[in-house]
Motif scaffolding. Structure first.
Motif, PDB file in Angstrom:
ATOM      1  N   TYR B 123      46.356  -2.394  38.832  1.00 39.32           N
ATOM      2  CA  TYR B 123      47.321  -1.778  37.885  1.00 39.32           C
ATOM      3  C   TYR B 123      46.719  -0.515  37.897  1.00 39.32           C
ATOM      4  O   TYR B 123      46.146   0.079  37.857  1.00 39.32           O
ATOM      5  CB  TYR B 123      47.211  -1.888  36.779  1.00 39.32           C
ATOM      6  CG  TYR B 123      47.279  -3.098  36.032  1.00 39.32           C
ATOM      7  CD1 TYR B 123      49.366  -4.236  36.793  1.00 39.32           C
ATOM      8  CD2 TYR B 123      46.197  -4.422  35.736  1.00 39.32           C
ATOM      9  CE1 TYR B 123      49.038  -5.491  36.084  1.00 39.32           C
ATOM     10  CE2 TYR B 123      46.911  -5.686  35.939  1.00 39.32           C
ATOM     11  CZ  TYR B 123      47.728  -6.573  36.418  1.00 39.32           C
ATOM     12  OH  TYR B 123      47.869  -7.679  35.537  1.00 39.32           O
ATOM     13  N   ILE B 124      47.158  -0.195  39.672  1.00 41.24           N
ATOM     14  CA  ILE B 124      47.161   1.321  40.220  1.00 41.24           C
ATOM     15  C   ILE B 124      48.217   2.450  39.999  1.00 41.24           C
ATOM     16  O   ILE B 124      48.747   1.959  40.637  1.00 41.24           O
ATOM     17  CB  ILE B 124      46.227   1.590  41.473  1.00 41.24           C
ATOM     18  CG1 ILE B 124      44.875   0.796  41.128  1.00 41.24           C
ATOM     19  CG2 ILE B 124      46.399   3.285  41.903  1.00 41.24           C
ATOM     20  CD1 ILE B 124      44.370   0.680  42.455  1.00 41.24           C
ATOM     21  N   PHE B 125      48.928   3.193  38.545  1.00 39.80           N
ATOM     22  CA  PHE B 125      49.877   3.625  38.470  1.00 39.80           C
ATOM     23  C   PHE B 125      49.126   4.307  37.561  1.00 39.80           C
ATOM     24  O   PHE B 125      47.937   5.883  37.694  1.00 39.80           O
ATOM     25  CB  PHE B 125      50.214   2.554  37.270  1.00 39.80           C
ATOM     26  CG  PHE B 125      51.166   1.249  37.520  1.00 39.80           C
ATOM     27  CD1 PHE B 125      51.960   1.221  38.930  1.00 39.80           C
ATOM     28  CD2 PHE B 125      50.843   0.551  37.743  1.00 39.80           C
ATOM     29  CE1 PHE B 125      52.927   0.509  39.540  1.00 39.80           C
ATOM     30  CE2 PHE B 125      50.814  -1.379  38.369  1.00 39.80           C
ATOM     31  CZ  PHE B 125      51.676  -0.862  38.414  1.00 39.80           C
ATOM     32  N   GLY B 126      49.923   6.033  36.953  1.00 40.34           N
ATOM     33  CA  GLY B 126      49.350   7.260  36.131  1.00 40.34           C
ATOM     34  C   GLY B 126      49.479   8.681  37.672  1.00 40.34           C
ATOM     35  O   GLY B 126      49.379   7.605  39.227  1.00 40.34           O
ATOM     36  N   ASN B 127      48.540   9.431  37.509  1.00 37.72           N
ATOM     37  CA  ASN B 127      48.614  10.213  37.679  1.00 37.72           C
ATOM     38  C   ASN B 127      47.109  10.747  37.511  1.00 37.72           C
ATOM     39  O   ASN B 127      46.445  11.515  38.463  1.00 37.72           O
ATOM     40  CB  ASN B 127      49.183  11.640  37.045  1.00 37.72           C
ATOM     41  CG  ASN B 127      51.173  10.913  37.368  1.00 37.72           C
ATOM     42  OD1 ASN B 127      51.279   9.953  38.488  1.00 37.72           O
ATOM     43  ND2 ASN B 127      51.181  11.614  35.793  1.00 37.72           N
ATOM     44  N   PHE B 147      56.920  15.959  42.208  1.00 31.69           N
ATOM     45  CA  PHE B 147      55.295  15.858  42.112  1.00 31.69           C
ATOM     46  C   PHE B 147      54.716  15.281  41.683  1.00 31.69           C
ATOM     47  O   PHE B 147      54.023  14.445  41.939  1.00 31.69           O
ATOM     48  CB  PHE B 147      55.173  16.642  40.577  1.00 31.69           C
ATOM     49  CG  PHE B 147      53.595  17.284  40.250  1.00 31.69           C
ATOM     50  CD1 PHE B 147      52.760  17.742  41.194  1.00 31.69           C
ATOM     51  CD2 PHE B 147      53.733  16.995  39.023  1.00 31.69           C
ATOM     52  CE1 PHE B 147      51.289  17.438  40.941  1.00 31.69           C
ATOM     53  CE2 PHE B 147      52.050  17.742  39.201  1.00 31.69           C
ATOM     54  CZ  PHE B 147      50.705  17.837  39.625  1.00 31.69           C
ATOM     55  N   ASN B 148      55.498  14.098  40.797  1.00 29.30           N
ATOM     56  CA  ASN B 148      55.342  12.511  40.258  1.00 29.30           C
ATOM     57  C   ASN B 148      55.181  11.626  41.191  1.00 29.30           C
ATOM     58  O   ASN B 148      54.372  10.474  41.847  1.00 29.30           O
ATOM     59  CB  ASN B 148      56.365  12.272  39.057  1.00 29.30           C
ATOM     60  CG  ASN B 148      56.005  12.824  37.942  1.00 29.30           C
ATOM     61  OD1 ASN B 148      54.612  13.408  37.664  1.00 29.30           O
ATOM     62  ND2 ASN B 148      56.895  12.920  36.676  1.00 29.30           N
ATOM     63  N   LYS B 149      56.230  11.951  42.882  1.00 27.82           N
ATOM     64  CA  LYS B 149      56.425  11.321  43.234  1.00 27.82           C
ATOM     65  C   LYS B 149      55.507  11.374  44.967  1.00 27.82           C
ATOM     66  O   LYS B 149      54.686  10.285  44.986  1.00 27.82           O
ATOM     67  CB  LYS B 149      57.775  12.115  44.207  1.00 27.82           C
ATOM     68  CG  LYS B 149      57.648  10.905  45.670  1.00 27.82           C
ATOM     69  CD  LYS B 149      58.879   9.988  44.831  1.00 27.82           C
ATOM     70  CE  LYS B 149      59.258   8.745  46.528  1.00 27.82           C
ATOM     71  NZ  LYS B 149      59.995   8.167  45.800  1.00 27.82           N
ATOM     72  N   LEU B 154      50.516   8.513  46.395  1.00 31.32           N
ATOM     73  CA  LEU B 154      49.117   8.205  46.655  1.00 31.32           C
ATOM     74  C   LEU B 154      48.085   6.934  45.682  1.00 31.32           C
ATOM     75  O   LEU B 154      47.374   5.851  46.968  1.00 31.32           O
ATOM     76  CB  LEU B 154      48.303   9.609  45.297  1.00 31.32           C
ATOM     77  CG  LEU B 154      47.141  10.103  46.163  1.00 31.32           C
ATOM     78  CD1 LEU B 154      46.743  10.173  47.342  1.00 31.32           C
ATOM     79  CD2 LEU B 154      46.852  10.850  44.798  1.00 31.32           C
ATOM     80  N   ASN B 155      49.234   6.728  45.010  1.00 32.10           N
ATOM     81  CA  ASN B 155      48.572   5.164  43.962  1.00 32.10           C
ATOM     82  C   ASN B 155      49.679   4.143  45.297  1.00 32.10           C
ATOM     83  O   ASN B 155      48.473   2.431  45.215  1.00 32.10           O
ATOM     84  CB  ASN B 155      49.306   5.343  42.879  1.00 32.10           C
ATOM     85  CG  ASN B 155      49.041   5.912  41.609  1.00 32.10           C
ATOM     86  OD1 ASN B 155      47.863   6.441  42.330  1.00 32.10           O
ATOM     87  ND2 ASN B 155      50.174   6.347  40.582  1.00 32.10           N
TER      88      ASN B 155
END
Lengths: 324, 203
Positions: B123-127, B147-149, B154-155
């Motif tokens: 579960y590789i999510f978030g910043n 920015f969130n993109k 990256l994830n």
């Protein structure tokens, strides 16, 4: 001819005399104080507090208090920046609504108005003391700001928006023009309209005002609404000056604004005071802040000094009332 | 009659203000323009391969904990990255340990010096990775969505890379790993830390 300290003219000009003495004192100790760059900087800095404080003056004139202005400022500033930068996206309708600088400002001022009206509604509808109702709004608005921004500043808002906080017009900083405009509006409201006279009447004696047929709830609602709007205008100024909306913007601004009102000679028990007095109060706070920084006083001591100045202003106010 | 004119005037003012306040576009067009103007995948690739994997700022977990215990403020300033305010910050760390359990993509590691830590490989999510790296600035992007993109891209890379690196890994193996963790200033215990991995190597 000698003039005693109890002379009405002296009493009326107490804040102005205090400001003059303060300026004199600081300029004697720091040669940087009386430079034009520094004085413009002071005026630019105080323009936010002036906007909030003139709204607060109306509230205090009515014997009320609004502790939420700082948080309302923070929230409206964040919304303004958010709309300007990200707009609104409606995935299901494949629609993007973008906001111009004018649009973002209008929406944030409208939100300030709504939050202020909510304060007024809670106070009048449930007879909750303004202190408690606005304290609740302080927490609500701060929480909403954190939720909206997720604790992250919203930056890079464009040069057009930045101009509002950092630009110059006719040799005077734009925020100063805006604060002058806000002051003129509120001066007009208090001096030239029945609405203004009702505010003084409610602050002087709420029961008598009610018995003379004034719709107290309506006036209160409007006054808290105006205070919210003024906080939002302050929010726009802060955000545009930094070109960034900080999640903690406006923290403890309510204290500076109450201080400006009190130092400006407005009685906390209502009915007495002027908007121009508040402006002088805000300038005193600004000059004091600036002077303490120039004199290299520790920020902790600055708070202590400011606290004593407010205390002194309240004591003088009480003594004046006793003498009357 | 007078009221009628006031209403007409008010309507005109509102209409003019409204017209100059908002503009409408197709959301799909906006997304398309953003996609065309910036290649998030290439950007995230460069952040991951040239930045995160080669970063010399990645600190050994033991050193970080010692540093925090000695001078929390200094350790957070020196090694931590955060975008906003608050007590939490993200750190890029590295360490070694033995896998004692694998369950639903979460590796339980007996870290040689720091007790039990967990690595989330599924579960590789978030910043966490974006922010811990300290390589991506909010101010470099026009919108928060962009920015969130970067985090999303990256994830995505990590979600593809980690399974390749852990293809032959099993319980009992010793591994070295690096990744992002989030720590809070009020945190006094450093056990059961959850790491979002950037790299896992079989030793």
């Amino acid at each position: 001819m000698t003039i005693s300290l109890n002379h009405p003219l002296i009493k009326k000009s107490q804040s102005l005399i205090a400001l003059f003495l303060l300026c004199l004192f600081i300029s004697l100790l720091s040669d940087k104080f009386m430079t034009s760059a520094n004085l413009w900087n002071v005026l630019r800095q105080i323009s936010v507090n002036v906007c909030i404080s003139v709204g607060m003056t109306l509230v205090v004139l009515m014997a009320g208090i609004d502790l939420s202005v700082g948080s309302v400022l923070g929230f409206t500033a964040a919304v303004c920046a958010g709309l300007l930068k990200n707009g609104l996206a409606f995935e299901s309708m494949d629609l993007f609504v973008g906001f111009t600088v004018l649009g973002a400002i209008l929406v944030s001022v409208l939100i300030g108005l709504v939050l202020g009206l909510f304060n007024g509604w809670v106070i009048t509808k449930f007879s909750i003391p303004p202190f408690v109702a606005t304290l609740a709004m302080l927490t609500i608005a701060r929480g909403l700001t954190m939720l909206y921004t997720e604790g992250i500043p919203i930056s890079n808002l464009g040069t057009a928006f930045e101009f509002i906080g950092s630009g110059w017009m006719l040799g005077i900083p734009v925020p100063v023009w805006i604060s002058i405009f806000m002051v003129l509006i509120v001066v007009f409201l208090t001096k030239k309209t029945t609405f203004g006279r009702y505010i003084y009447a409610i602050g002087g004696n709420e029961k008598a005002a009610f018995l003379s047929g004034i719709n107290i709830n309506k006036i209160k609602l409007a006054v808290y609404g105006i205070a919210g709007m003024m906080a939002a205008v302050g929010g726009v100024l802060v955000t545009s000056r930094l070109n960034s909306a900080q999640p903690n913007a406006g923290t403890s601004y309510e204290l500076d604004s109450i201080a400006a009102v009190v130092i400006g000679g407005t009685s906390l028990s209502g009915g007495i005071g002027t908007v121009t007095g508040t402006v002088i109060g805000a300038v005193i706070i600004g000059v004091l802040n600036n002077g303490l920084v120039l004199l290299d006083v520790s920020p902790f001591w600055q708070q202590v000094v400011k606290g004593f100045v407010i205390l002194l202003a309240v004591i003088i106010d009480k003594m004046n009332q006793k003498n009357k | 009659m007078k009221k009628k004119y006031i209403y007409i005037l008010a309507f005109l003012i509102i209409a003019i203000l409204g017209y100059n306040s908002v503009y409408f576009k197709k959301l799909s067009d906006i997304k398309k323009t953003q996609k065309e103007s910036f290649d998030f995948k290439a950007f995230a690739d460069s952040i991951y391969y040239k930045g995160i994997l080669k970063s010399k700022k990645t600190i050994a977990l033991t050193d970080l904990i010692t540093s925090i215990k000695t001078n929390q403020e200094a350790a957070f300033t020196k090694h931590g990255n955060r975008l906003g305010i608050g007590n939490s910050a993200y750190f890029m760390i590295k360490s070694t340990g033995k896998i004692i359990d694998i369950k639903d993509g979460i590796y339980t590691i007996a870290d040689e010096k720091n007790g039990v830590v967990f690595i989330d490989t599924k579960y590789i999510f978030g910043n966490d990775l974006r922010d811990a790296s300290g390589l991506v600035k909010l101010t470099d992007f026009k919108t928060n969505a962009q920015f969130n993109k970067v985090s999303e891209s990256l994830n995505e890379i990590v979600r593809n890379e980690i399974p390749k690196q852990t293809k032959n890994v099993k319980i009992g193996d010793s591994i070295s790993f690096s990744g992002a963790i989030k720590l809070n200033k009020k945190q006094t215990l450093f056990t059961d830390l959850l790491i979002i991995p950037s790299q896992i190597k079989l030793q």
